[in-house]
Write a protein that holds these residues in place. Structure first.
Motif, short mmCIF file in Angstrom:
data_model
loop_
_atom_site.label_atom_id
_atom_site.label_comp_id
_atom_site.label_asym_id
_atom_site.label_seq_id
_atom_site.Cartn_x
_atom_site.Cartn_y
_atom_site.Cartn_z
N ASN A 80 46.63 108.90 19.56
CA ASN A 80 45.73 108.93 18.42
C ASN A 80 44.92 107.65 18.28
OD1 ASN A 80 46.73 111.37 17.79
ND2 ASN A 80 48.15 110.63 16.24
N TYR A 81 45.31 106.66 19.03
CA TYR A 81 44.78 105.35 18.71
C TYR A 81 43.25 105.22 18.72
CZ TYR A 81 43.51 100.56 18.73
OH TYR A 81 42.87 99.41 18.44
N PRO A 82 42.58 105.63 19.79
CA PRO A 82 41.13 105.36 19.82
C PRO A 82 40.40 105.96 18.62
CG PRO A 82 41.88 106.07 21.95
CD PRO A 82 43.03 106.28 21.01
N MET A 83 40.66 107.21 18.34
CA MET A 83 39.95 107.87 17.25
C MET A 83 40.33 107.25 15.92
SD MET A 83 38.11 109.51 18.84
CE MET A 83 37.24 109.65 17.31
N ARG A 84 41.65 107.00 15.81
CA ARG A 84 42.12 106.47 14.55
C ARG A 84 41.50 105.11 14.29
NH1 ARG A 84 46.58 108.02 12.28
NH2 ARG A 84 46.02 110.15 12.70
N SER A 85 41.47 104.34 15.32
CA SER A 85 40.93 103.00 15.16
C SER A 85 39.43 103.05 14.86
CB SER A 85 41.20 102.20 16.43
OG SER A 85 40.03 101.71 16.99
N LEU A 86 38.78 104.05 15.45
CA LEU A 86 37.35 104.20 15.22
C LEU A 86 37.08 104.58 13.77
CD1 LEU A 86 34.99 103.87 17.03
CD2 LEU A 86 34.97 106.32 17.42
N SER A 87 37.81 105.59 13.30
CA SER A 87 37.53 106.01 11.93
C SER A 87 37.95 104.92 10.95
CB SER A 87 38.22 107.34 11.61
OG SER A 87 39.60 107.23 11.82
N ALA A 88 38.90 104.09 11.38
CA ALA A 88 39.29 102.99 10.52
C ALA A 88 38.19 101.93 10.46
CB ALA A 88 40.59 102.36 11.01
N SER A 89 37.34 101.90 11.47
CA SER A 89 36.26 100.91 11.49
C SER A 89 34.94 101.53 11.07
CB SER A 89 36.10 100.34 12.89
OG SER A 89 37.31 99.96 13.39
N LEU A 90 35.04 102.59 10.32
CA LEU A 90 33.87 103.38 10.00
C LEU A 90 32.72 102.54 9.45
CD1 LEU A 90 33.21 106.29 10.24
CD2 LEU A 90 33.79 106.59 7.84
N SER A 91 33.07 101.63 8.54
CA SER A 91 32.00 100.88 7.89
C SER A 91 31.20 100.10 8.92
CB SER A 91 32.57 99.93 6.85
OG SER A 91 33.36 98.95 7.49
N ARG A 92 31.89 99.71 10.00
CA ARG A 92 31.24 98.91 11.03
C ARG A 92 30.43 99.80 11.96
NH1 ARG A 92 31.21 96.00 8.93
NH2 ARG A 92 33.29 95.17 8.66
N VAL A 93 31.05 100.88 12.30
CA VAL A 93 30.51 101.72 13.36
C VAL A 93 29.38 102.63 12.84
CG1 VAL A 93 31.15 103.68 14.79
CG2 VAL A 93 32.62 101.68 14.70
N ALA A 94 29.54 103.04 11.58
CA ALA A 94 28.63 104.06 11.06
C ALA A 94 27.17 103.62 11.13
CB ALA A 94 29.00 104.41 9.62
N VAL A 95 26.92 102.36 10.79
CA VAL A 95 25.54 101.90 10.77
C VAL A 95 24.96 101.96 12.18
CG1 VAL A 95 24.01 99.99 10.27
CG2 VAL A 95 25.96 100.43 8.81
N ALA A 96 25.75 101.52 13.15
CA ALA A 96 25.26 101.53 14.52
C ALA A 96 25.02 102.95 14.99
CB ALA A 96 26.25 100.83 15.44
N VAL A 97 25.95 103.82 14.69
CA VAL A 97 25.79 105.21 15.12
C VAL A 97 24.58 105.83 14.43
CG1 VAL A 97 26.84 107.50 15.09
CG2 VAL A 97 28.21 105.51 15.70
N THR A 98 24.42 105.49 13.16
CA THR A 98 23.26 106.02 12.43
C THR A 98 21.96 105.54 13.08
OG1 THR A 98 24.55 105.96 10.42
CG2 THR A 98 22.19 106.20 10.17
N ALA A 99 21.93 104.24 13.36
CA ALA A 99 20.72 103.71 13.99
C ALA A 99 20.45 104.42 15.30
CB ALA A 99 20.86 102.21 14.23
#
Lengths: 821, 372, 240
Positions: free
Chosen positions: A446-465
């Motif tokens: 579960n780690y990669p996904m879990r860690s990703l969703s845990a970093s949502l605030s960081r990742v979301a902006v980049a993914v949005t861009a």
């Protein structure tokens, strides 16, 4: 941090200034061509009788009038030759009219300026812009060969005009009206007479005195031109705003990264007794300082990039509309201010959250992410609601308002609305994927996904861009694809003849009668398309009139739209006297439809014509009117032909050669096969959109840097966690794979999320924006290729961005990270 | 008079000075133009046979030419007004070699100056126009035996031929000033200089052909910006053409066209040299009541008052002429001070009133002051 | 003196390690040699900074020595590649940290599952086995809780479960009760020893608690980067 900021600023700034420079040059050239003119006396294809001007001056006492003879000519210099606009004027009628003459007097001594302008009176003297002269290798006093209407003549370059403040002169040759008539073979004729008047009685008197001419409202003519290119600029502006949006995301990301990198330090500072406010303001000040540095670098880079873009913009305008040469970037304080405000705002918004967080959190928890993440989680529904609301509002605007500007506003609301939905989608996608087996990645459960969703605030902006950038790519790609397909179809339909012959200089020039006769007597010709083209005033707007006569087996080659009556019926109506077809852009511009009336100023005065149908046309310039040659002859004296299209016996190479040989004796004539024209048209089309390709790439580049910085933030933040994983037994390669799988997932999701938005955008661009800008209706077609490309672009951009962070993560020594704890 | 015009024309076409240009310098710079190379043009080197009406029209083989009308008028309610209307012809090349079939190609150009002065105003109403002598925009030619001079819709049209010819003068300015006058010759034509050959410097070819109608009855309408008047009065026509006239050391002139109430006229010009002295080629003539012309010794000019214009130039607008032969003292003072024409070229050209020593009005005239 | 006649399970000889500090180097280990036999529970006593934790990291292959060698079950750690060393660690070594080092983004159960998953266990089997292990440490009901929702004691129990769920032959524990109160610490030690004995795991634990040391078979003393005594019994050690 620099790279991100610099790139974001550079892209937005360059597009902005390139666009503005082109626009300003355009305004200048409009100003110098029509100046303060309020009205213009214009005639048919061959202009107006020069005697009208004499009458105007000597009998009617119309002082605010100036004769103009204009055309195009080719100027040959030692360093090359260029096709330039020739403006023939009478210096004694000018002073109040054209800005270049008044500003000519700004150069040096006042006396010098007038003396210089009087040099024009010498027969055969011409002025040109200094940059034009330099390009062609000409200096003052040189004898210059110019070619117009098939004849080559020698003129003297009497002076050059400093075009630093006279951009319009870059593509213009100015001369006395006598010289102009001589060069253009227009003796006895004027192209037009410019007027400055606000007196309706005077206009009425002129109209009554000279029934054979028409008076056009110059502001309306200018407006039509402004409108034409305005649409193009608006489209460019849209691209630059998209870049701005992505750029803002990027700056947000970069700033966030720089704060995150030092969370530990901030924690320690707090422990050491630095109070909250001091810490927060220190962070903000530092970020602002960095932002300003990045801004400066970005502005410089943007300026350089702007030059490149300007060439592309200018080329597009030249291809689409008219000769406009700008070699000068025009940067105003406003441009700089705009971009500064954008960058600082984005940076402030970006720094606010981490600065507050860093300042307000108890020092111990500063390093814990879960608090921030749960806050982000709580924010998601609000974001989603806001996004939906914006989207709905955007669609409402599209539906309710017919204006182009509103359409753009709406498009942006929809884009922003959609991008607000992306973090939520990401969160759910992560949870969904997290539930599924991830054994493909080999190790990590579960780690990669879990860690990703845990970093949502960081990742979301980049993914949005990334998603927005890719959707723009997809949207514009689909739009251009649809457009290209439509244009290709249209060309196929329009180009019915095997060969077209026209004067190489201008369609205004009539073909020699001997040539027309020669074609008539050529037995191999099975069908002809005879046409005459000139400018007319249609319902107050300038338009091109195409008089058409088809003989033999020549096909009609028009695609009529609107099906309230049959196509045959429309053609029958068209053949009746005083009927015509109008192009779709003209119909859109004048808000007219088949069955209605259009007034055109003919040589017999203003006449109403019945609109028998509306045809598809992708010419970007003026609206087009097509009437039978016979109808044209009823209202105009002109009996010349602008071009002849011929069909020959299908596929006979010999016949084609014979036809080409027939044209040989007339060197001023240009023969093109339908294939040539199609190829040329498509090349111009592709050239026109070259700038959008570049902008798309830039946008993707910005998004790439966004992902990169997000990943760097991620790895920095998770150093310790990664160290623990390493200690637990993850090999460096497995670590890398964790990161790459996360990134690939992000890229994939961004690509997938970009698709609906891209399709939506292209739909709006095709159905609303291009229609409102140009009056073009296109067949909408989404090629799966573009969609695949978009997903691939997102995926590959993300993976490329992951290479460096992955490399770093593999090299990380777990003990260091563990010990820092 | 109208030497000035040589300067004007040349300044316009060659140096295009404006009010900021030092006039003296501008004039001096003109000498090579006017006094210098006139190669290819016809020149006035000796008396010639005049023939009319042909000589009323343009002489394009000469470099410069003018039709120069000034006049003093008064309305029914005795408002005093003055006007000045001049058509200049300027050739930029001696030969009319046309290369093209464009009707606009020409080396003949026209400039016209027009000014109206009204007693009591503090400025005059002046305007100027330019046009080429092509496509009917400007010209001076005979039509049915009558001379027609025009620049666009500014017209000086002969309406009656013969020894007492008549003209119709019609001009209107953008500033609202306008005249519409019928001018009828009251005296026969006068040939100035020697049978119309008027020498201006030591070089016999620095001369012009010059004739004048020194007393024309004027009747018609005149307008300033806001007011219109029915007027009558007397006017003066000077006709002169030349290819070179100025000497190198001549910087300006004071030119008097005086019409006395007793029916005499006096024309007097004094050319000023660089050192401030009067040139020996200054000249004065008197025309008696019968129209007979007599050369008189140059009177002595005594300046009583200078007036400074807004442009900074000072003009001797008031003074006395003391005749050397009769010791008659003619006092002159301007109708208004500000009669400076601040156009493409700046000069003072104004209506003046004449008084005897006792201060009694004895006539009126026009005074031209250049090079100040 | 539970020394067996077999070769030592863990053999450390001449281990030296220094770290960059300031402008020079700080030497942490100055030739440590130590043998631990299979099934032994060795407590390493020493003052702060004496190099205990460094020694554990070297044994686990997380860090590499400047000189000297370590063999675990006959395998020379230093000769392995980074990857093999990691794989060896993943299979044969369990590590319990003083600060627990749980993965914050995973639940208690997921944390415990990690070593099993890393070793390629079947997903369901791993889940069951981890759940049983959590039960053993008394957290059967807390499996879905995230790390930071657990108390310190609970986190430590998860850490123990994670270190021992895949039955590693060697368990390394670094002050694993250091953050706990005495009572919790004691019960933790009981649990720890119980599990270790079940599978006759070899245990090396760093501590400065006598209570912890008291549960060991043998106590070694480390001072100034050297093993001062390697064969103390508990009472000796306490006296010392």
């Amino acid at each position: 941090m620099f790279v991100g900021l610099t790139l974001g600023v550079a892209v937005v700034f360059s597009v902005d200034i390139a666009n503005q420079s082109a626009k300003r040059a355009f305004a200048l050239s409009l100003d110098s061509i029509t100046g303060r003119t309020t009205h213009q006396i214009v005639g048919g294809v061959s202009g107006i009788d020069e005697g009208i001007y004499t009458q105007l001056r000597t009998r009617l006492g119309v002082r605010q009038s100036a004769p103009v003879v204009e055309g195009t000519l080719t100027v040959q210099g030692p360093d090359g030759s260029e096709s330039l606009q020739l403006l023939g004027i009478d210096i004694f009628s000018e002073p109040m009219f054209r800005s270049q003459l008044s500003s000519l007097q700004d150069v040096g001594e006042p006396g010098d300026a007038t003396r210089e302008s009087l040099a024009l009176l010498e027969f055969g003297a011409v002025f040109t812009g200094n940059s034009t002269a330099a390009r062609l290798g000409l200096s003052i006093g040189d004898t210059v060969k110019v070619k117009a209407g098939g004849a080559t003549r020698a003129v003297k370059l009497a002076n050059v005009i400093d075009t630093t403040h006279q951009a319009a002169f870059d593509s213009m040759v100015m001369t006395d009206i006598a010289t102009a008539q001589w060069l253009l073979d227009m003796s006895g004729r004027l192209s037009r007479i410019d007027l400055i008047t606000d007196n309706p009685a005077q206009l009425e008197e002129i109209k009554n005195t000279f029934s054979e001419v028409s008076i056009a409202d110059a502001s309306r003519r200018n407006n039509a031109l402004v409108q034409m290119t305005g649409a193009f600029h608006t489209n460019l502006l849209a691209m630059s705003l998209l870049a701005l949006l992505v750029g803002a995301f990027l700056i947000y990301n970069t700033v966030t990264l720089s704060v995150l990198q030092r969370r530990m330090l901030f924690g320690q500072l707090r422990v050491a007794g630095v109070d909250r406010q001091a810490l927060a303001s220190a962070i903000v000040i530092e970020v602002l300082a960095f932002t300003l540095l990045g801004l400066v670098a970005g502005l410089l880079a943007g300026y350089a990039l702007g030059g490149v873009l300007l060439n592309l913009v200018t080329r597009t305008i030249n291809d689409l509309y008219f000769t406009l040469e700008v070699r000068q970037l025009n940067v105003s304080v406003f441009n700089v201010l705009k971009i500064t405000v954008m960058a600082v705002l984005a940076a402030l918004v970006a720094v606010a959250v981490p600065a507050m967080e860093a300042a307000n959190s108890p020092p111990v928890t500063l390093t814990q992410r879960s608090a921030l993440e749960s806050k982000t989680g709580r924010l998601l529904p609000w974001l989603a609601t806001g996004g939906c609301a914006l989207g709905v509002l955007g669609f409402l605007m599209l539906w309710l308002s017919a204006s182009l500007l509103m359409a753009f506003c709406a498009l942006f609301m929809i884009v922003i609305g959609y991008s607000l939905l992306i973090p939520g989608s990401l969160y759910w996608a992560a949870r969904l994927t997290g539930k599924m087996s991830f054994s493909g990645a080999g190790v990590t459960g579960n780690y990669p996904m879990r860690s990703l969703s845990a970093s949502l605030s960081r990742v979301a902006v980049a993914v949005t861009a990334l998603a927005v950038a890719v959707s723009a790519t997809a949207g514009v790609g689909i739009m251009i694809g649809s457009f290209r397909a439509s244009v290709a179809d249209w060309l196929d339909q329009t180009l019915q003849a095997d060969f077209y012959v026209r004067d190489s200089e201008s369609l205004d020039n009539a073909l020699p009668q001997e040539f027309v006769d020669a074609v008539d007597s050529l037995a191999i010709v099975t069908g002809k398309r005879l046409s005459r083209m000139f400018d007319v005033d249609a319902g107050g707007t300038p338009a091109r009139l195409l008089a058409l006569e088809l003989t033999g087996d020549m096909n009609r080659g028009l695609s009529l739209i609107g099906h309230h009556t049959s196509v045959d019926e429309q053609w029958t109506q068209w053949s009746a006297p005083d009927s015509l077809f109008i192009s779709e852009p003209l119909a859109w511009q004048l808000a007219l439809n088949a069955g209605e009336k259009l007034s055109i100023t003919t040589e017999n005065g203003v006449r109403d014509f019945h609109i028998a149908g509306v045809f598809t046309d992708y010419g970007a310039g003026r609206g087009l009117i097509i009437m039978p040659m016979a109808t044209m002859h009823l209202h105009w004296q002109d009996r010349g032909l602008s071009s002849i299209g011929v069909s020959l016996n299908a596929g006979s190479v010999d016949d084609a050669d014979r036809f080409r040989r027939l044209v040989k004796p007339w060197p001023q004539l240009l023969v093109r096969s339908d294939g040539d024209i199609r190829e040329l048209s498509m090349r111009i089309f592709d050239q026109t959109f070259a700038i959008t390709h570049i902008l798309r790439l830039l946008t993707a580049g910005v998004a790439f840097v966004g992902i990169l910085s997000a990943l760097l933030a991620l790895t920095l933040e998770r150093r310790h966690e990664f160290a623990v994983l390493r200690a637990l037994g993850l090999t460096p390669n497995e670590m890398r794979r964790v990161l790459l799988s996360q990134t690939a997932w992000m890229g994939l999701i961004a690509g997938l999320l970009a698709l609906p938005l891209g399709i939506l955008m292209s739909g709006i661009l095709v159905a609303v924006i291009n229609r409102r800008s140009f009056g073009w209706t296109m067949q909408y077609s989404v090629s799966t290729g573009v969609l695949w490309e978009s997903v691939a672009l997102a995926f590959i951009a993300a993976l490329l961005a992951a290479i460096y962070p992955a490399w770093r993560i593999g090299r990380m020594l777990p003990t260091q990270a563990l010990r820092q704890r | 008079m109208k030497r000035l015009i040589w300067a004007l024309i040349s300044i316009v076409l060659v140096s295009c000075g404006d009010s900021h240009v030092d006039n003296a310098t501008a004039v001096v710079s003109l000498h090579s133009e006017l006094g210098g190379d006139a190669t290819g043009y016809e020149r006035a080197c000796a008396p010639r046979q005049f023939s009319f009406p042909q000589d009323h029209q343009a002489h394009p083989e000469f470099r410069n030419e003018w039709w120069y009308v000034t006049g003093n008028l008064s309305s029914r309610d005795a408002v005093k007004l003055g006007f000045h209307a001049t058509f200049f012809r300027i050739a930029t090349q001696p030969y009319e070699e046309t290369i093209s079939n464009s009707a606009w190609e020409t080396s003949q150009f026209y400039m016209a100056h027009f000014a109206v002065t009204r007693q009591g105003d503090n400025q005059l109403y002046a305007d100027e126009r330019f046009a080429r002598a092509a496509v009917g925009l400007a010209g001076a030619e005979l039509k049915d035996g009558l001379a027609d001079v025009w620049l666009e819709d500014w017209k000086f049209t002969q309406t009656v031929a013969g020894s007492r010819p008549q003209w119709h003068l019609q001009l209107d300015a953008d500033n609202g000033a306008a005249i519409d006058l019928t001018l009828t010759a009251r005296k026969p034509r006068v040939l100035q200089g020697v049978d119309g050959y008027s020498r201006k410097s030591a070089d016999p070819c620095n001369a012009s052909y010059y004739y004048a109608y020194t007393r024309l009855h004027a009747e018609g309408e005149i307008s300033t910006a806001n007011d219109a008047y029915s007027v009558s009065g007397s006017a003066w026509l000077d006709r002169e053409w030349s290819s070179s006239a100025l000497a190198e050391n001549q910087v300006g002139w004071d030119w008097f066209a005086l019409q006395f109430d007793d029916g005499r006229e006096v024309m007097f010009y004094q050319l000023r040299e660089t050192d401030g002295s009067a040139s020996e080629f200054s000249s004065a003539v008197e025309i008696n009541q019968k129209g007979e012309r007599q050369v008189i010794p140059a009177p002595q000019l005594v300046i009583d008052r200078w007036w400074e214009s807004d442009s900074g130039a000072s003009y001797p607008v008031e003074g006395r002429l003391i005749r050397a032969d009769s010791n008659e003292i003619i006092k002159f003072s301007p109708l208004i001070d500000n009669q400076e024409l601040n156009l493409t070229v700046r000069y003072w050209e104004g209506a003046i009133e004449l008084f005897n020593e006792a201060g009694t009005a004895i006539g009126h005239g026009y005074l031209e002051l250049t090079g100040y | 003196m539970n020394q067996t006649s077999l070769a030592p399970y863990l053999n450390i000889h001449g281990l030296e390690k220094s770290y960059p500090a300031g402008s020079g180097y700080q030497t942490v280990l100055r030739g440590v040699s130590l043998q631990v036999y299979r099934g032994e529970r060795l407590a390493l006593l020493g003052q702060s900074g004496s190099g205990k934790s460094t020694l554990l990291n070297l044994i686990a292959g997380i860090d590499t020595p400047d000189s000297g060698g370590i063999t675990v079950d006959g395998v020379s750690i230093g000769l392995l590649t980074e990857k093999d060393r990691t794989l060896f660690r993943r299979r044969h070594i369990g590590f319990i940290y003083q600060s627990f080092n749980l993965i914050q983004t995973l639940t208690a159960l997921e944390n415990v599952q990690l070593p099993l998953q890393l070793n390629g266990a079947d997903r369901r089997q791993a889940a069951e086995q981890s759940a049983r292990m959590l039960d053993r440490v008394g957290l059967g009901a807390r499996g879905d809780a995230f790390a930071d929702q657990l108390s310190g004691g609970e986190q430590q129990r998860v850490a123990i479960a994670r270190a021992m769920v895949h039955r590693p032959a060697l368990v390394l524990a670094d002050e694993h009760t250091g953050n706990l109160d005495a009572e919790t610490g004691a019960s933790m030690m009981g649990l720890f020893n119980e599990i270790a004995e079940e599978t006759s795991q070899t245990v090396v634990m760093v501590t400065h608690s006598s209570a912890v040391a008291a549960t060991a078979n043998r106590v070694a003393l480390i001072t100034d980067g050297r093993i001062a005594e390697s064969d103390l019994n508990v009472s000796d050690a306490l006296a010392w």
